[in-house]
Design a protein around this motif. Structure first.
Motif: not given
Length: 206
Positions: A109-111, A113-124
């Motif tokens: 999703s374009p909503l 950014n790459d930092g948020e994606r990394a954070a959510f990958d970490l959380a999972r």
């Protein structure tokens, strides 16, 4: 339905009354998990102190974003109670419905950014057993977050790992405020959320 009766808020030591008033004013309710832990006031105090430092106070990360990380962690762990509390808290702290609706498409999703994606990958990855966090995730995290922010992020995940186990084991009842929010948002329809084990009138205070 909760497996243990809620403690009587009115019988708590005086030190909790002011803190409960602040939480109730902020949230609109007192989490039933706190009223279960009130059977052991030292544990309740420790959790409240830790929660305040990790997720309720101003921190190195935006508070709404911290609750999104907590939601991603709780969803991965399968805790229906904490999922509802965390996504509704993210909304309360300014995360838009548009982002909330796109959270599980965060990788594309374009909503986000790459930092948020990394954070959510970490959380999972950090919320499964055995832990699945990789060095590659940390390489990406460090491109977007300071050490202070990463420690805060991991602390959020760890805090809710504890709470996930507590509330799943005790089948803590969800409060009406959170259930109403989830119904209005369509949490069950959108994500498959199932609060069945956390429904029912809590037993009378013991």
């Amino acid at each position: 339905m909760a497996r243990i009766a809620l403690a009587d808020r009115n019988k708590l030591p005086e030190e909790f009354k002011g803190r409960f008033d602040i939480i109730e004013k902020s949230n609109g309710y007192i989490p039933n998990s706190y009223l279960l832990l009130a059977h052991r006031p030292p544990i309740l105090k420790a959790l409240m102190d830790l929660s305040q430092a990790v997720i309720r106070d101003e921190g190195a990360l935006d508070r709404g974003f911290r609750f999104l990380v907590a939601y991603m962690s709780s969803r991965t762990a399968g805790c229906q109670f904490c999922q509802a509390h965390n996504i509704s808290s993210a909304a309360r702290w300014g995360i838009s419905d548009e982002k909330l609706n796109a959270i599980w498409d965060y990788e594309t999703s374009p909503l986000f950014n790459d930092g948020e994606r990394a954070a959510f990958d970490l959380a999972r990855a950090a919320s499964v057993v055995p832990n699945a966090v990789t060095d590659e995730i940390f390489v990406r995290l460090k491109q977007h977050f300071s050490n202070e922010q990463i420690i805060e992020m991991v602390s959020v995940i760890a805090l809710f790992g504890w709470q996930n186990r507590l509330n799943d084991t005790l089948q803590t009842d969800l409060d009406a405020h959170t259930l109403d929010w989830a119904a209005q948002f369509g949490l069950a329809e959108k994500t498959g959320w199932n609060p069945e084990d956390h429904l029912g009138k809590s037993t009378e205070p013991a």
